[in-house]
Design a protein around this motif. Structure first.
Motif, PDB file in Angstrom:
ATOM      1  N   ARG A 116       0.754  -1.189   0.111  1.00 51.34           N
ATOM      2  CA  ARG A 116      -0.153  -0.107  -0.073  1.00 51.34           C
ATOM      3  C   ARG A 116       0.907   1.299   0.068  1.00 51.34           C
ATOM      4  N   TYR A 117       1.904   1.228   0.932  1.00 51.08           N
ATOM      5  CA  TYR A 117       2.598   2.431   1.119  1.00 51.08           C
ATOM      6  C   TYR A 117       3.766   2.343  -0.153  1.00 51.08           C
ATOM      7  N   GLN A 118       4.181   1.395  -0.596  1.00 58.68           N
ATOM      8  CA  GLN A 118       5.186   1.276  -1.867  1.00 58.68           C
ATOM      9  C   GLN A 118       4.357   1.893  -3.102  1.00 58.68           C
ATOM     10  N   GLU A 119       3.088   1.812  -3.346  1.00 53.82           N
ATOM     11  CA  GLU A 119       2.474   2.203  -4.543  1.00 53.82           C
ATOM     12  C   GLU A 119       2.323   3.600  -4.154  1.00 53.82           C
ATOM     13  N   LEU A 120       1.997   4.146  -2.907  1.00 52.15           N
ATOM     14  CA  LEU A 120       1.769   5.556  -2.648  1.00 52.15           C
ATOM     15  C   LEU A 120       3.319   6.464  -2.832  1.00 52.15           C
ATOM     16  N   ALA A 121       4.287   5.811  -2.430  1.00 53.60           N
ATOM     17  CA  ALA A 121       5.477   6.604  -2.729  1.00 53.60           C
ATOM     18  C   ALA A 121       6.007   6.477  -4.230  1.00 53.60           C
ATOM     19  N   ARG A 122       5.701   5.348  -4.964  1.00 50.94           N
ATOM     20  CA  ARG A 122       6.036   5.409  -6.431  1.00 50.94           C
ATOM     21  C   ARG A 122       4.981   6.450  -6.969  1.00 50.94           C
ATOM     22  N   ALA A 123       3.919   6.406  -6.732  1.00 50.57           N
ATOM     23  CA  ALA A 123       3.101   7.435  -7.426  1.00 50.57           C
ATOM     24  C   ALA A 123       3.485   8.795  -7.235  1.00 50.57           C
ATOM     25  N   ILE A 124       3.792   9.342  -5.942  1.00 48.21           N
ATOM     26  CA  ILE A 124       4.298  10.599  -5.823  1.00 48.21           C
ATOM     27  C   ILE A 124       5.548  10.906  -6.498  1.00 48.21           C
ATOM     28  N   LEU A 125       6.599  10.058  -6.487  1.00 51.76           N
ATOM     29  CA  LEU A 125       7.810  10.532  -7.299  1.00 51.76           C
ATOM     30  C   LEU A 125       7.763  10.450  -8.617  1.00 51.76           C
ATOM     31  N   GLU A 126       6.970   9.577  -9.145  1.00 53.03           N
ATOM     32  CA  GLU A 126       6.972   9.434 -10.778  1.00 53.03           C
ATOM     33  C   GLU A 126       6.319  10.822 -11.168  1.00 53.03           C
ATOM     34  N   ALA A 127       5.102  11.223 -10.205  1.00 49.41           N
ATOM     35  CA  ALA A 127       4.340  12.200 -10.855  1.00 49.41           C
ATOM     36  C   ALA A 127       5.308  13.437 -10.715  1.00 49.41           C
ATOM     37  N   TYR A 128       6.231  13.459  -9.639  1.00 49.66           N
ATOM     38  CA  TYR A 128       7.060  14.493  -9.514  1.00 49.66           C
ATOM     39  C   TYR A 128       8.117  14.816 -10.626  1.00 49.66           C
ATOM     40  N   LEU A 129       8.719  13.574 -11.094  1.00 46.32           N
ATOM     41  CA  LEU A 129       9.418  13.461 -12.414  1.00 46.32           C
ATOM     42  C   LEU A 129       8.710  13.931 -13.619  1.00 46.32           C
ATOM     43  N   ASP A 130       7.699  13.488 -13.503  1.00 50.44           N
ATOM     44  CA  ASP A 130       7.062  13.808 -14.938  1.00 50.44           C
ATOM     45  C   ASP A 130       6.683  15.217 -14.910  1.00 50.44           C
ATOM     46  N   LYS A 131       6.036  15.753 -13.929  1.00 49.66           N
ATOM     47  CA  LYS A 131       5.390  17.369 -13.799  1.00 49.66           C
ATOM     48  C   LYS A 131       6.668  18.220 -13.573  1.00 49.66           C
ATOM     49  N   GLU A 132       7.532  17.888 -12.605  1.00 53.63           N
ATOM     50  CA  GLU A 132       8.339  18.992 -12.556  1.00 53.63           C
ATOM     51  C   GLU A 132       9.677  19.027 -13.236  1.00 53.63           C
ATOM     52  N   VAL A 133      10.122  17.772 -13.657  1.00 59.98           N
ATOM     53  CA  VAL A 133      11.478  17.663 -14.240  1.00 59.98           C
ATOM     54  C   VAL A 133      11.239  17.565 -16.061  1.00 59.98           C
ATOM     55  N   GLY A 134      10.510  16.658 -16.050  1.00 61.92           N
ATOM     56  CA  GLY A 134      10.212  16.354 -17.801  1.00 61.92           C
ATOM     57  C   GLY A 134      11.272  16.054 -18.579  1.00 61.92           C
ATOM     58  N   LYS A 135      10.956  15.835 -19.738  1.00 59.70           N
ATOM     59  CA  LYS A 135      12.091  15.436 -20.678  1.00 59.70           C
ATOM     60  C   LYS A 135      12.991  16.709 -20.970  1.00 59.70           C
ATOM     61  N   GLU A 136      14.117  16.031 -21.478  1.00 58.92           N
ATOM     62  CA  GLU A 136      15.091  17.062 -21.872  1.00 58.92           C
ATOM     63  C   GLU A 136      14.793  17.698 -22.967  1.00 58.92           C
ATOM     64  N   PRO A 137      14.755  19.073 -23.159  1.00 57.59           N
ATOM     65  CA  PRO A 137      14.435  19.848 -24.388  1.00 57.59           C
ATOM     66  C   PRO A 137      15.770  19.814 -25.387  1.00 57.59           C
ATOM     67  N   SER A 138      15.563  20.203 -26.574  1.00 59.82           N
ATOM     68  CA  SER A 138      16.767  20.104 -27.691  1.00 59.82           C
ATOM     69  C   SER A 138      17.875  21.317 -27.282  1.00 59.82           C
ATOM     70  N   GLY A 139      17.378  22.566 -26.771  1.00 59.13           N
ATOM     71  CA  GLY A 139      18.340  23.591 -26.522  1.00 59.13           C
ATOM     72  C   GLY A 139      18.437  24.290 -27.831  1.00 59.13           C
ATOM     73  N   ALA A 140      17.934  24.259 -29.040  1.00 56.33           N
ATOM     74  CA  ALA A 140      18.045  24.710 -30.212  1.00 56.33           C
ATOM     75  C   ALA A 140      17.664  26.609 -29.662  1.00 56.33           C
ATOM     76  N   THR A 141      18.830  27.397 -30.528  1.00 54.12           N
ATOM     77  CA  THR A 141      18.723  28.740 -30.415  1.00 54.12           C
ATOM     78  C   THR A 141      17.208  29.186 -31.040  1.00 54.12           C
ATOM     79  N   ASP A 142      16.612  30.130 -29.952  1.00 57.87           N
ATOM     80  CA  ASP A 142      15.432  30.629 -30.185  1.00 57.87           C
ATOM     81  C   ASP A 142      15.051  31.744 -29.417  1.00 57.87           C
ATOM     82  N   TYR A 143      14.789  32.857 -29.719  1.00 56.21           N
ATOM     83  CA  TYR A 143      14.463  34.199 -29.105  1.00 56.21           C
ATOM     84  C   TYR A 143      12.980  34.551 -28.902  1.00 56.21           C
TER      85      TYR A 143
END
Length: 1010
Positions: free
Chosen positions: A822-849
């Motif tokens: 029960r508590y493993q599922e709770l911790a996994r859900a919080i940390l995975e949501a954190y990575l998805d919403k706060e960190v996200g995928k790496e952007p390309s970094g191409a020049t853009d103004y």
């Protein structure tokens, strides 16, 4: 049609001559007879042997003197055109300042220079008459080519304790470029072309200019001169013999004035004198010991005489504000067309016209604007003392407005117009709007001494007083209340000033109702320390009626410390409580429930030795029931839940809890923080033995279930997640209820009733486990896991990651295995949501103004600005008058580098200036950097966990979640940078460096097994 002639803004309405009585004339002569040590400026030759090599960034070492043409070109290539500015605007105008400059950061002077500069500082002290230790801070290197110059200006104080400028003129062949310094009626000319190398120094308020260089290159180093600011040591030297002689003359003259005043019947409105000081001072350098030259000698003698004759000496920053109409045809003309006059014989003839057209001795410092718009008519003139200080520099009054003709009438000096030689500090020009005429406002500032007989000080300081002024005057009269000889008069003045300072419904100066904006402005100027000092004093002197009025004035502006003084008063005089309890109850009714409980605690709880039964009865019968009604409102917070339980525990019983408090909690179940706060506090007191266990658990379990059933996980917030810019917004101020403001980064603005802590959530789960409420623990865990994807991402760092850490501690304390599904599922859900919403995928970094902005304003000019911000263009040029440019600069963020990632400055030329906005932020690179920072922060956050426990809690997902390799950096940073195994992962302060290295080695052949 030719423009109308400039209007004489000085002579209009002036009193011809000053009040030149025999007494004031004697005082004037006595003061003028006192001369100070040193001069306002000095010049001296240096030896070439005193000069050492100078290293310039990207140029190299310049060792040979004089400066050669090739080296000069190299310096100019690395220099920039020296600007001048005003406020948020920065101008480059070579018709005003034509100079190349290099910053101190671009220069490296060898250690041998320290000796040269040290000797120069000793020379400065001797020439300017300074006894304090003088230090020089390198500021700029300036290069003047042929035609280069800098028109008349005064220097702004750039560092603490700054009093002047030192210039070292380095050897370089040139002609012209003379340094011309003017102070009052004295002019000095330093010919740096004929004396090389040389050095010059002057006080900051001295007007100076660099005349055009006619050939060659003028090459100088500039230093800011400063002294350590010690209030007990004079800034300049005092000669005891001179002071003794001067004191005798001043004392006799001052005594004669006092005698004459007594004979006139003591007219309180005119029983004071003004004296213009020789130098102009800033707010940070306004005190007796900070005075310069003759000012110090004269004022020290005057202060000693005042002390002996019961006269108070003050110093003031005097300001004249003139508003007038201008001729539109002057707007774009060159205000310096006749600035230089080759024939010195014509100086007197053209002085007035030159002055009124902006050319003589006005302030041309780096912080000033060069626009000069002469008046064709005067709309309004006002003279006031912007800041009045005692001799020790302590502020005693602000914004003391002088009556028309008052200054000239009471001035010791016999001058036709005191402001004729004043420095013009600022000019505000409206420009042509199409609906109204062109107008401008000119400000002129000087420094004065004010002499007031001691028995007239109160009347003088309260002259035309405003609310803010009254408040600032209170401390000196509160202090006098401790003296039995001055107590009655001081307390009378305290009552008067308090009403002026804090009565909310009327403007005490104008006698009219205050507007909403004015009330807010008054609130912002409220001084809590002065208010507390006032409360302590009036309670000590048993002014209970005044205290109750003060409670109504202060409302909630004064915190809980107020009740510390109330408790002391009750302990000293128990009978006073009956006189102040109604005022206390009214004041408490404006405060949050938590603040009410804190106030009761300070007044003394039943378990305290200082407990007063009167207070207890009052709290039980009046405070607690009213607080309970407040808890039925729509905006009660978590702290209110625990506070109301504390009140019931201290002043009522379990029966009151059951019949009165429990129904409130049941009704407020949707307000999760409040309901949980109350329930956890009840269960806490049960474990301490204050409440019956069986009754408590029977009440709390169904209540907790009803709270969890309606808990809105996505709406839970923390105070730390508030957007800083929203805290001060008008909207936030309008709906604030408990002084707690909040908003989320990517959702609707949070409200105080949604604030909760990770500790409270963890405590809720812990109590469910403790009391064996397994069904509630399961409901709690499943609900959090299912709804965590909906929470604002800003709350992960403030609420949900701390909750996971608290979860590990809570399970450990309850001896519950971390491997519980029960508590493993709770911790996994919080940390995975954190990575998805706060960190996200790496952007390309191409020049853009593109993608900057938008600004909030919807006017046409801001629409053009927003289109530029959203586009991929890097530079935008916008020709407009000053008022329109200023509006856009304000929207961009009030600084040369705005919060929108743009720099901006104004260029002169054409019919109006041009605002140039340059994007400094590559949004593509910015997105990449922001992601890198978020990745590094996540790395650090995972490092804060005990890795052994986190591995058990996450199970098979531990490596995937903590490595974050699925998010970016080419399959994870460990693919390119060797790092410690996750099991021994420590907090990584250098995570950003590691990831920077990862980028650098991208593409390098990987090691086997990586």
């Amino acid at each position: 049609m030719p423009p109308s002639p400039p209007f004489d803004e000085f002579r209009l309405g002036s009193v011809t001559g000053s009040m030149d009585t025999p007494a004031s004339a004697g005082l004037r002569e006595a003061l003028h007879a006192i001369k100070g040590a040193g001069s306002f400026a000095a010049f001296s030759k240096l030896s070439v042997t005193d000069l050492k090599p100078i290293s310039v960034q990207d140029v190299g070492t310049i060792a040979g003197f004089p400066l050669q043409e090739a080296a000069a070109r190299q310096l100019i290539e690395k220099a920039r055109q020296a600007p001048y500015g005003k406020g948020s605007e920065t101008f480059v105008d070579t018709s005003v300042r034509n100079t190349w400059e290099l910053d101190a950061s671009q220069l490296h002077l060898s250690r041998q220079w320290a000796s040269t500069v040290g000797h120069a500082c000793e020379w400065v002290a001797q020439q300017l008459g300074i006894t304090a230790f003088v230090r020089a801070e390198l500021y700029k290197m300036l290069i003047y080519e042929k035609g280069a110059m800098f028109k008349a200006h005064t220097d702004t104080e750039k560092i603490p304790g700054m009093f002047g400028t030192l210039v070292i003129c380095l050897p370089s062949k040139h002609k012209g470029g003379d340094l011309v310094l003017k102070h009052r009626d004295v002019t000095k000319v330093f010919k740096t072309s004929e004396t090389q190398p040389s050095m010059a120094c002057w006080f900051s308020d001295v007007s100076h200019e660099v005349l055009p260089v006619t050939s060659g290159i003028r090459w100088v180093l500039t230093y800011n001169l400063a002294v350590s600011q010690t209030p007990d040591r004079p800034f300049t030297a005092l000669n005891s013999d001179l002071c003794a002689v001067g004191l005798d003359g001043v004392q006799k003259a001052l005594s004669a004035w006092l005698d004459a005043r007594g004979g006139d019947g003591g007219d309180g409105d005119t029983n004071y004198l003004y004296y213009l000081l020789d130098h102009t001072y800033t707010e940070s350098n306004l005190s007796l010991n900070a005075l310069k030259g003759a000012d110090l000698y004269q004022m020290q003698c005057l202060k000693d005489a005042c002390d002996k004759l019961n006269v108070s000496l003050f110093f003031g920053l005097l300001e004249k504000e003139v508003q007038g109409g201008c001729d539109e045809s002057y707007e774009h003309e060159d205000p310096y067309c006749d600035y230089y006059d080759d024939d010195p014989d014509d100086e007197d003839e053209d002085e007035d016209a030159d002055y009124y057209n902006g050319g003589r001795g006005i302030d041309r410092g780096e912080e000033e604007d060069y626009d000069w718009h002469p008046f064709v008519d005067i709309i309004e003139t006002e003279i006031s003392i912007k800041r009045l200080v005692a001799a020790d520099g302590r502020t005693v009054r602000q914004n003391l407005k002088l009556d028309e003709g008052e200054l000239e009438e009471r001035l010791i000096q016999d001058v036709e117009d005191p402001f004729k030689k004043a420095e013009r500090e600022e000019t505000d020009y409206s420009g042509f709007t199409g609906n109204e005429g062109v107008s401008a406002t000119h400000w002129y500032r000087m420094t004065i001494a004010v002499l007031v007989p001691n028995d007239d000080v109160d009347r003088f300081l309260t002259k035309g007083i405003t609310k803010t002024d009254a408040q600032s005057l209170l401390p000196q009269y509160l202090a006098k209340c401790s003296d039995s000889e001055t107590r009655d008069a001081a307390m009378q003045m305290v009552r008067h000033l308090a009403r002026l300072a804090w009565e909310q419904n009327r403007d005490t100066y104008m006698g009219r109702l205050l507007t909403y904006t004015e009330v807010n402005r008054s609130d912002q100027s409220f001084d809590v320390e002065i208010a507390l000092q006032f409360v302590a004093t009036i309670l000590r002197h048993q002014e209970y009626e005044l205290f109750c009025k003060a409670l109504d004035w202060f409302k909630t502006k004064v915190g809980a410390q107020l009740f510390v003084f109330v408790e002391k008063a009750i302990s000293k005089d128990p009978c006073c409580f009956s006189q102040i309890k109604d005022g206390l109850l009214q004041n408490l009714s404006l405060r949050s429930v938590a603040h009410r409980m804190k106030a009761l605690t300070l007044l003394g709880l039943p378990s305290d030795s200082t407990y007063n039964p009167q207070v207890g009865e009052w709290a039980a019968n009046e405070v607690v029931p009213v607080a309970l009604e407040v808890c039925l409102g729509p905006k009660v917070v978590s702290a209110s839940g625990s506070a109301i339980v504390d009140m019931v525990k201290e002043y009522r019983d379990i029966e009151y809890l059951k019949t009165s408090l429990v129904p409130v909690i049941q009704k407020q179940a949707p307000l999760t923080p409040f309901a949980l706060g109350a329930l956890m506090r009840i269960l806490h007191f049960e474990t301490k033995g204050f409440f019956d266990k069986a009754v408590t658990l029977e009440l709390c379990k169904p209540l907790l279930k009803s709270v969890l059933d309606v808990m809105d996980v996505a709406n839970l917030r923390t105070k730390e997640g508030v957007q800083p810019e929203y805290k001060t917004s008008k909207k936030a101020r309008n709906w604030d209820y408990h002084g707690l403001l909040a908003s989320s980064q990517d959702g609707p603005h949070a409200k105080p009733e949604t604030f909760i802590s990770a500790n409270l959530l963890a405590e809720c789960l812990g109590r469910c486990i403790q009391f064996g409420w397994d069904d509630l623990a399961s409901l709690f865990s499943l609900k959090l896991a299912a709804k965590i994807v909906d929470v604002p991402r800003v709350e992960f760092h403030h609420l949900w990651l701390p909750f996971v850490r608290e979860l590990i501690s809570t399970l450990g304390a309850a001896n519950v295995p971390l491997s519980t599904p029960r508590y493993q599922e709770l911790a996994r859900a919080i940390l995975e949501a954190y990575l998805d919403k706060e960190v996200g995928k790496e952007p390309s970094g191409a020049t853009d103004y593109s993608g900057l902005g938008p600004v909030s304003c919807s006017c046409a000019d801001c629409g053009d600005l927003n289109r530029f911000l959203a586009s991929g263009e890097k530079v935008w040029r916008f020709p407009a008058i000053k008022k329109r440019r200023k509006h856009l600069e304000d929207e961009l963020g009030f600084s040369s580098t705005s919060r929108f990632g743009c720099s901006h400055h104004s260029e002169r030329g054409g019919r109006c200036g041009t605002l140039v906005v340059t994007k400094t932020v590559d949004t593509g690179a910015k997105a990449k950097k922001e992601w890198t920072d978020r990745f590094a922060q996540a790395w650090d956050e995972f490092g804060k966990f005990d890795q052994d426990k986190l591995r058990v809690l996450l199970g098979a997902d531990y490596e995937r979640i903590t490595s974050m390799r699925h998010l970016g950096f080419g399959q994870g940073p460990q693919a390119q940078v060797q790092r410690a195994p996750p099991a021994v992962l420590e907090p990584r302060a250098n995570a950003r460096n590691a990831m920077g290295a990862a980028n650098l080695v991208a593409g390098v052949k990987r090691r086997a097994g990586e």
